[in-house]
Scaffold this motif. Structure first.
Motif, mmCIF file in Angstrom:
data_model
loop_
_atom_site.group_PDB
_atom_site.id
_atom_site.type_symbol
_atom_site.label_atom_id
_atom_site.label_comp_id
_atom_site.label_asym_id
_atom_site.label_seq_id
_atom_site.Cartn_x
_atom_site.Cartn_y
_atom_site.Cartn_z
ATOM 1 N N GLU A 73 0.838 -1.200 0.000
ATOM 2 C CA GLU A 73 0.000 0.000 0.000
ATOM 3 C C GLU A 73 0.877 1.256 0.000
ATOM 4 O O GLU A 73 1.922 1.281 0.645
ATOM 5 N N PRO A 74 0.449 2.321 -0.702
ATOM 6 C CA PRO A 74 1.281 3.523 -0.817
ATOM 7 C C PRO A 74 1.563 4.236 0.504
ATOM 8 O O PRO A 74 2.587 4.893 0.641
ATOM 9 N N PHE A 75 0.694 4.092 1.502
ATOM 10 C CA PHE A 75 0.944 4.828 2.743
ATOM 11 C C PHE A 75 2.089 4.240 3.558
ATOM 12 O O PHE A 75 2.482 4.814 4.566
ATOM 13 N N TYR A 76 2.661 3.116 3.145
ATOM 14 C CA TYR A 76 3.852 2.579 3.810
ATOM 15 C C TYR A 76 5.147 3.152 3.237
ATOM 16 O O TYR A 76 6.218 2.896 3.771
ATOM 17 N N TYR A 77 5.070 3.922 2.159
ATOM 18 C CA TYR A 77 6.271 4.514 1.564
ATOM 19 C C TYR A 77 6.714 5.728 2.367
ATOM 20 O O TYR A 77 5.899 6.460 2.928
ATOM 21 N N THR A 78 8.024 5.981 2.403
ATOM 22 C CA THR A 78 8.542 7.132 3.142
ATOM 23 C C THR A 78 8.128 8.440 2.484
ATOM 24 O O THR A 78 8.003 9.456 3.165
ATOM 25 N N SER A 79 7.916 8.434 1.181
ATOM 26 C CA SER A 79 7.494 9.668 0.505
ATOM 27 C C SER A 79 6.115 10.114 1.013
ATOM 28 O O SER A 79 5.881 11.312 1.209
ATOM 29 N N LYS A 80 5.209 9.164 1.242
ATOM 30 C CA LYS A 80 3.887 9.498 1.786
ATOM 31 C C LYS A 80 4.000 9.988 3.226
ATOM 32 O O LYS A 80 3.283 10.876 3.645
ATOM 33 N N PHE A 81 4.911 9.400 3.987
ATOM 34 C CA PHE A 81 5.135 9.834 5.366
ATOM 35 C C PHE A 81 5.642 11.275 5.385
ATOM 36 O O PHE A 81 5.185 12.090 6.189
ATOM 37 N N LYS A 82 6.546 11.590 4.492
ATOM 38 C CA LYS A 82 7.079 12.956 4.425
ATOM 39 C C LYS A 82 6.008 13.940 3.960
ATOM 40 O O LYS A 82 5.986 15.087 4.406
ATOM 41 N N ASP A 83 5.125 13.502 3.049
ATOM 42 C CA ASP A 83 4.053 14.376 2.587
ATOM 43 C C ASP A 83 3.083 14.744 3.710
ATOM 44 O O ASP A 83 2.523 15.834 3.726
ATOM 45 N N CYS A 84 2.896 13.836 4.658
ATOM 46 C CA CYS A 84 1.994 14.110 5.785
ATOM 47 C C CYS A 84 2.495 15.268 6.634
ATOM 48 O O CYS A 84 1.716 16.049 7.172
ATOM 49 N N TYR A 85 3.811 15.378 6.777
ATOM 50 C CA TYR A 85 4.396 16.411 7.630
ATOM 51 C C TYR A 85 5.037 17.544 6.838
ATOM 52 O O TYR A 85 5.803 18.321 7.391
ATOM 53 N N ALA A 86 4.720 17.638 5.553
ATOM 54 C CA ALA A 86 5.309 18.685 4.722
ATOM 55 C C ALA A 86 4.738 20.054 5.074
ATOM 56 O O ALA A 86 5.455 21.051 5.067
ATOM 57 N N GLU A 87 3.465 20.110 5.394
ATOM 58 C CA GLU A 87 2.838 21.384 5.737
ATOM 59 C C GLU A 87 2.851 21.581 7.244
ATOM 60 O O GLU A 87 3.056 20.648 8.010
ATOM 61 N N SER A 88 2.603 22.796 7.649
ATOM 62 C CA SER A 88 2.601 23.123 9.074
ATOM 63 C C SER A 88 1.400 22.495 9.765
ATOM 64 O O SER A 88 0.303 22.410 9.200
ATOM 65 N N ILE A 89 1.608 22.102 11.018
ATOM 66 C CA ILE A 89 0.540 21.557 11.836
ATOM 67 C C ILE A 89 0.272 22.564 12.937
ATOM 68 O O ILE A 89 1.150 22.878 13.740
ATOM 69 N N TYR A 90 -0.941 23.084 12.953
ATOM 70 C CA TYR A 90 -1.286 24.133 13.901
ATOM 71 C C TYR A 90 -1.945 23.517 15.136
ATOM 72 O O TYR A 90 -2.696 22.552 15.025
ATOM 73 N N PRO A 91 -1.699 24.111 16.301
ATOM 74 C CA PRO A 91 -2.331 23.572 17.515
ATOM 75 C C PRO A 91 -3.832 23.838 17.518
ATOM 76 O O PRO A 91 -4.314 24.786 16.910
ATOM 77 N N ILE A 92 -4.552 23.009 18.227
ATOM 78 C CA ILE A 92 -6.000 23.151 18.335
ATOM 79 C C ILE A 92 -6.301 24.181 19.415
ATOM 80 O O ILE A 92 -5.780 24.086 20.521
#
Length: 154
Positions: A73-92
């Motif tokens: 599955e594509p979500f096991y690739y490191t490129s997908k992992f990096k894409d998840c954290y590519a943008e800023s994550i703002y606090p709630i």
């Protein structure tokens, strides 16, 4: 995940794989398992649950000469992992959260009361233990010893 894939291949290297059709294989392990590469299913259900190749599917793909990484599955690739954290994550923001006092977060020991009365001085004998009765050597009666004897001498 590469090490998991290598371990799956190691565990399945002694299994016999027979082709049933273009994309369905039978892996002769204990128990006998069928692997469908087109639908990405295995009768052990590990491939469907995890989305990652089970040992049966990895062995079937390797013995048939296919590419293992094409079936992961594509979500096991490191490129997908990096894409998840590519943008800023703002606090709630805490606008809708209820206010919680810090005292509520501390876990205290349970409240326990001491039972009324004096604590037992004598121990409770175990089930198979025989209780030896004290006998006075002076009057030959039970329940006290020579030192505490109050009987009159004959």
């Amino acid at each position: 995940m590469d090490s998991t894939l290598v371990n799956a291949l190691k565990s399945g290297r002694t299994w016999l794989v027979s082709r049933s059709s273009d994309h369905v294989f039978e892996v002769q392990s204990r128990p006998l398992v069928s692997v469908d590469l087109l639908n990405r299913t295995c009768s052990c259900y590990q491939w469907q649950l995890n989305g990652f190749l089970c040992a049966h599917a990895a062995t079937a793909i390797q013995k048939s000469g296919g590419d293992l990484y094409a079936h992961v599955e594509p979500f096991y690739y490191t490129s997908k992992f990096k894409d998840c954290y590519a943008e800023s994550i703002y606090p709630i923001p805490t606008v809708e959260k209820p206010l919680v006092a810090m005292d509520d977060l501390v876990v205290l020991p349970p409240i326990c009361k001491k039972p009324p009365g004096r604590p037992r001085k004598n121990r409770i004998p175990s089930r198979g233990e025989k209780i030896r009765r004290v006998q006075c050597s002076r009057c030959e009666k039970y329940g006290h010893n020579r030192k505490t004897c109050k009987e009159a001498l004959p």
